[in-house]
Design a protein around this motif. Structure first.
Motif, PDB file in Angstrom:
ATOM      1  N   LEU A  95       0.809  -1.220   0.000  1.00  0.00           N
ATOM      2  CA  LEU A  95       0.000   0.000   0.000  1.00  0.00           C
ATOM      3  C   LEU A  95       0.843   1.270   0.000  1.00  0.00           C
ATOM      4  O   LEU A  95       0.545   2.204  -0.748  1.00  0.00           O
ATOM      5  CB  LEU A  95      -0.954  -0.023   1.201  1.00  0.00           C
ATOM      6  CG  LEU A  95      -2.109   0.949   1.196  1.00  0.00           C
ATOM      7  CD1 LEU A  95      -2.931   0.887  -0.084  1.00  0.00           C
ATOM      8  CD2 LEU A  95      -3.004   0.717   2.408  1.00  0.00           C
ATOM      9  N   ASP A  96       1.906   1.319   0.778  1.00  0.00           N
ATOM     10  CA  ASP A  96       2.702   2.553   0.788  1.00  0.00           C
ATOM     11  C   ASP A  96       3.389   2.794  -0.556  1.00  0.00           C
ATOM     12  O   ASP A  96       3.435   3.922  -1.053  1.00  0.00           O
ATOM     13  CB  ASP A  96       3.686   2.613   1.952  1.00  0.00           C
ATOM     14  CG  ASP A  96       4.685   1.485   2.013  1.00  0.00           C
ATOM     15  OD1 ASP A  96       4.444   0.441   1.388  1.00  0.00           O
ATOM     16  OD2 ASP A  96       5.704   1.661   2.703  1.00  0.00           O
ATOM     17  N   ARG A  97       3.901   1.726  -1.178  1.00  0.00           N
ATOM     18  CA  ARG A  97       4.505   1.883  -2.511  1.00  0.00           C
ATOM     19  C   ARG A  97       3.458   2.361  -3.514  1.00  0.00           C
ATOM     20  O   ARG A  97       3.712   3.259  -4.319  1.00  0.00           O
ATOM     21  CB  ARG A  97       5.108   0.555  -2.991  1.00  0.00           C
ATOM     22  CG  ARG A  97       5.646   0.629  -4.433  1.00  0.00           C
ATOM     23  CD  ARG A  97       6.019  -0.737  -5.010  1.00  0.00           C
ATOM     24  NE  ARG A  97       5.017  -1.775  -4.834  1.00  0.00           N
ATOM     25  CZ  ARG A  97       3.924  -1.928  -5.615  1.00  0.00           C
ATOM     26  NH1 ARG A  97       3.688  -1.109  -6.602  1.00  0.00           N
ATOM     27  NH2 ARG A  97       3.074  -2.910  -5.375  1.00  0.00           N
ATOM     28  N   ARG A  98       2.270   1.789  -3.432  1.00  0.00           N
ATOM     29  CA  ARG A  98       1.224   2.148  -4.398  1.00  0.00           C
ATOM     30  C   ARG A  98       0.773   3.593  -4.203  1.00  0.00           C
ATOM     31  O   ARG A  98       0.533   4.319  -5.181  1.00  0.00           O
ATOM     32  CB  ARG A  98       0.038   1.185  -4.258  1.00  0.00           C
ATOM     33  CG  ARG A  98      -0.922   1.282  -5.403  1.00  0.00           C
ATOM     34  CD  ARG A  98      -0.270   0.739  -6.680  1.00  0.00           C
ATOM     35  NE  ARG A  98      -1.163   0.912  -7.800  1.00  0.00           N
ATOM     36  CZ  ARG A  98      -0.941   1.734  -8.834  1.00  0.00           C
ATOM     37  NH1 ARG A  98       0.162   2.437  -8.907  1.00  0.00           N
ATOM     38  NH2 ARG A  98      -1.804   1.837  -9.807  1.00  0.00           N
ATOM     39  N   LEU A  99       0.673   4.059  -2.977  1.00  0.00           N
ATOM     40  CA  LEU A  99       0.325   5.457  -2.728  1.00  0.00           C
ATOM     41  C   LEU A  99       1.397   6.387  -3.297  1.00  0.00           C
ATOM     42  O   LEU A  99       1.087   7.423  -3.885  1.00  0.00           O
ATOM     43  CB  LEU A  99       0.142   5.706  -1.225  1.00  0.00           C
ATOM     44  CG  LEU A  99      -1.070   5.050  -0.586  1.00  0.00           C
ATOM     45  CD1 LEU A  99      -1.015   5.214   0.933  1.00  0.00           C
ATOM     46  CD2 LEU A  99      -2.361   5.614  -1.149  1.00  0.00           C
ATOM     47  N   TYR A 100       2.644   6.005  -3.126  1.00  0.00           N
ATOM     48  CA  TYR A 100       3.762   6.760  -3.697  1.00  0.00           C
ATOM     49  C   TYR A 100       3.619   6.839  -5.215  1.00  0.00           C
ATOM     50  O   TYR A 100       3.765   7.903  -5.818  1.00  0.00           O
ATOM     51  CB  TYR A 100       5.078   6.086  -3.296  1.00  0.00           C
ATOM     52  CG  TYR A 100       6.318   6.730  -3.855  1.00  0.00           C
ATOM     53  CD1 TYR A 100       6.984   7.716  -3.149  1.00  0.00           C
ATOM     54  CD2 TYR A 100       6.834   6.338  -5.091  1.00  0.00           C
ATOM     55  CE1 TYR A 100       8.136   8.309  -3.658  1.00  0.00           C
ATOM     56  CE2 TYR A 100       7.978   6.921  -5.604  1.00  0.00           C
ATOM     57  CZ  TYR A 100       8.619   7.902  -4.884  1.00  0.00           C
ATOM     58  OH  TYR A 100       9.751   8.485  -5.393  1.00  0.00           O
ATOM     59  N   GLU A 101       3.326   5.701  -5.843  1.00  0.00           N
ATOM     60  CA  GLU A 101       3.182   5.668  -7.299  1.00  0.00           C
ATOM     61  C   GLU A 101       2.020   6.539  -7.773  1.00  0.00           C
ATOM     62  O   GLU A 101       2.135   7.250  -8.774  1.00  0.00           O
ATOM     63  CB  GLU A 101       2.977   4.225  -7.772  1.00  0.00           C
ATOM     64  CG  GLU A 101       4.208   3.376  -7.621  1.00  0.00           C
ATOM     65  CD  GLU A 101       3.958   1.894  -7.851  1.00  0.00           C
ATOM     66  OE1 GLU A 101       4.946   1.151  -7.909  1.00  0.00           O
ATOM     67  OE2 GLU A 101       2.785   1.467  -7.961  1.00  0.00           O
ATOM     68  N   HIS A 102       0.911   6.485  -7.064  1.00  0.00           N
ATOM     69  CA  HIS A 102      -0.220   7.345  -7.438  1.00  0.00           C
ATOM     70  C   HIS A 102       0.164   8.820  -7.298  1.00  0.00           C
ATOM     71  O   HIS A 102      -0.140   9.634  -8.168  1.00  0.00           O
ATOM     72  CB  HIS A 102      -1.437   7.063  -6.563  1.00  0.00           C
ATOM     73  CG  HIS A 102      -2.189   5.822  -6.918  1.00  0.00           C
ATOM     74  ND1 HIS A 102      -2.753   5.606  -8.154  1.00  0.00           N
ATOM     75  CD2 HIS A 102      -2.483   4.721  -6.186  1.00  0.00           C
ATOM     76  CE1 HIS A 102      -3.353   4.436  -8.171  1.00  0.00           C
ATOM     77  NE2 HIS A 102      -3.201   3.868  -6.991  1.00  0.00           N
ATOM     78  N   TYR A 103       0.832   9.166  -6.215  1.00  0.00           N
ATOM     79  CA  TYR A 103       1.182  10.565  -5.948  1.00  0.00           C
ATOM     80  C   TYR A 103       2.104  11.138  -7.015  1.00  0.00           C
ATOM     81  O   TYR A 103       1.925  12.261  -7.467  1.00  0.00           O
ATOM     82  CB  TYR A 103       1.837  10.672  -4.567  1.00  0.00           C
ATOM     83  CG  TYR A 103       2.067  12.085  -4.107  1.00  0.00           C
ATOM     84  CD1 TYR A 103       1.009  12.862  -3.663  1.00  0.00           C
ATOM     85  CD2 TYR A 103       3.331  12.639  -4.095  1.00  0.00           C
ATOM     86  CE1 TYR A 103       1.209  14.162  -3.221  1.00  0.00           C
ATOM     87  CE2 TYR A 103       3.544  13.933  -3.661  1.00  0.00           C
ATOM     88  CZ  TYR A 103       2.484  14.692  -3.223  1.00  0.00           C
ATOM     89  OH  TYR A 103       2.675  15.987  -2.798  1.00  0.00           O
ATOM     90  N   PHE A 104       3.083  10.351  -7.436  1.00  0.00           N
ATOM     91  CA  PHE A 104       4.048  10.832  -8.416  1.00  0.00           C
ATOM     92  C   PHE A 104       3.728  10.414  -9.846  1.00  0.00           C
ATOM     93  O   PHE A 104       4.527  10.647 -10.749  1.00  0.00           O
ATOM     94  CB  PHE A 104       5.469  10.384  -8.040  1.00  0.00           C
ATOM     95  CG  PHE A 104       6.012  11.117  -6.850  1.00  0.00           C
ATOM     96  CD1 PHE A 104       6.320  12.464  -6.923  1.00  0.00           C
ATOM     97  CD2 PHE A 104       6.189  10.459  -5.647  1.00  0.00           C
ATOM     98  CE1 PHE A 104       6.800  13.154  -5.820  1.00  0.00           C
ATOM     99  CE2 PHE A 104       6.670  11.135  -4.538  1.00  0.00           C
ATOM    100  CZ  PHE A 104       6.981  12.488  -4.621  1.00  0.00           C
ATOM    101  N   GLY A 105       2.574   9.789 -10.071  1.00  0.00           N
ATOM    102  CA  GLY A 105       2.174   9.415 -11.419  1.00  0.00           C
ATOM    103  C   GLY A 105       3.110   8.404 -12.056  1.00  0.00           C
ATOM    104  O   GLY A 105       3.377   8.482 -13.248  1.00  0.00           O
ATOM    105  N   LYS A 106       3.603   7.459 -11.264  1.00  0.00           N
ATOM    106  CA  LYS A 106       4.581   6.494 -11.761  1.00  0.00           C
ATOM    107  C   LYS A 106       4.025   5.586 -12.845  1.00  0.00           C
ATOM    108  O   LYS A 106       4.755   5.108 -13.685  1.00  0.00           O
ATOM    109  CB  LYS A 106       5.115   5.635 -10.610  1.00  0.00           C
ATOM    110  CG  LYS A 106       6.021   6.379  -9.678  1.00  0.00           C
ATOM    111  CD  LYS A 106       7.301   6.727 -10.375  1.00  0.00           C
ATOM    112  CE  LYS A 106       8.320   7.249  -9.399  1.00  0.00           C
ATOM    113  NZ  LYS A 106       9.544   7.611 -10.039  1.00  0.00           N
ATOM    114  N   ASP A 107       2.733   5.292 -12.809  1.00  0.00           N
ATOM    115  CA  ASP A 107       2.161   4.387 -13.804  1.00  0.00           C
ATOM    116  C   ASP A 107       2.093   5.046 -15.166  1.00  0.00           C
ATOM    117  O   ASP A 107       2.570   4.526 -16.153  1.00  0.00           O
ATOM    118  CB  ASP A 107       0.748   3.955 -13.401  1.00  0.00           C
ATOM    119  CG  ASP A 107       0.762   3.080 -12.167  1.00  0.00           C
ATOM    120  OD1 ASP A 107       1.775   2.421 -11.936  1.00  0.00           O
ATOM    121  OD2 ASP A 107      -0.246   3.069 -11.452  1.00  0.00           O
ATOM    122  N   ASN A 108       1.479   6.214 -15.181  1.00  0.00           N
ATOM    123  CA  ASN A 108       1.230   6.899 -16.444  1.00  0.00           C
ATOM    124  C   ASN A 108       0.699   8.286 -16.105  1.00  0.00           C
ATOM    125  O   ASN A 108      -0.274   8.393 -15.367  1.00  0.00           O
ATOM    126  CB  ASN A 108       0.204   6.106 -17.255  1.00  0.00           C
ATOM    127  CG  ASN A 108      -0.106   6.723 -18.590  1.00  0.00           C
ATOM    128  OD1 ASN A 108       0.204   7.888 -18.838  1.00  0.00           O
ATOM    129  ND2 ASN A 108      -0.719   5.957 -19.457  1.00  0.00           N
TER     130      ASN A 108
END
Length: 107
Positions: free
Chosen positions: A27-40
């Motif tokens: 969950l913490d990694r995924r929140l980080y990814e959402h915050y910084f737009g890591k997916d797209n």
């Protein structure tokens, strides 16, 4: 027996007008990814700035987390809001319960 953690979660944006439901094993990694737009940078969460966690639940098995995600995604908005209010009546952003918030970009 090894304990596994999978999470079904709901994010919103700052104005709480948009809801996003997802599933993850970190969950913490995924929140980080959402915050910084890591997916797209053109993803739904990036477009609507959905990175505020308002609800989550832990599952031991990934298939249970995915089934729950699909169930919630099929609900009307009012039912999702009711679920959030049961656990988080003030719609407090739960990000800081999971990780340092706001996250620092580590590149």
């Amino acid at each position: 027996m090894r304990q596994y953690n999978f999470y079904t979660y709901i994010l919103t944006n700052y104005t709480k007008k948009v809801l996003y439901t997802g599933v993850t094993n970190d969950l913490d990694r995924r929140l980080y990814e959402h915050y910084f737009g890591k997916d797209n940078v053109n993803s739904f969460t990036a477009k609507y700035k959905c990175f505020y966690l308002v609800w989550y639940e832990r599952h031991q098995y990934v298939n249970h987390a995915i089934e729950r995600e699909k169930e919630i995604k099929g609900w009307l908005r009012a039912k999702k809001i009711s679920l959030i209010k049961q656990e988080n009546p003030g719609w407090r952003f739960l990000n800081s319960d999971i990780m340092d918030w706001p996250p620092v970009f580590t590149g």
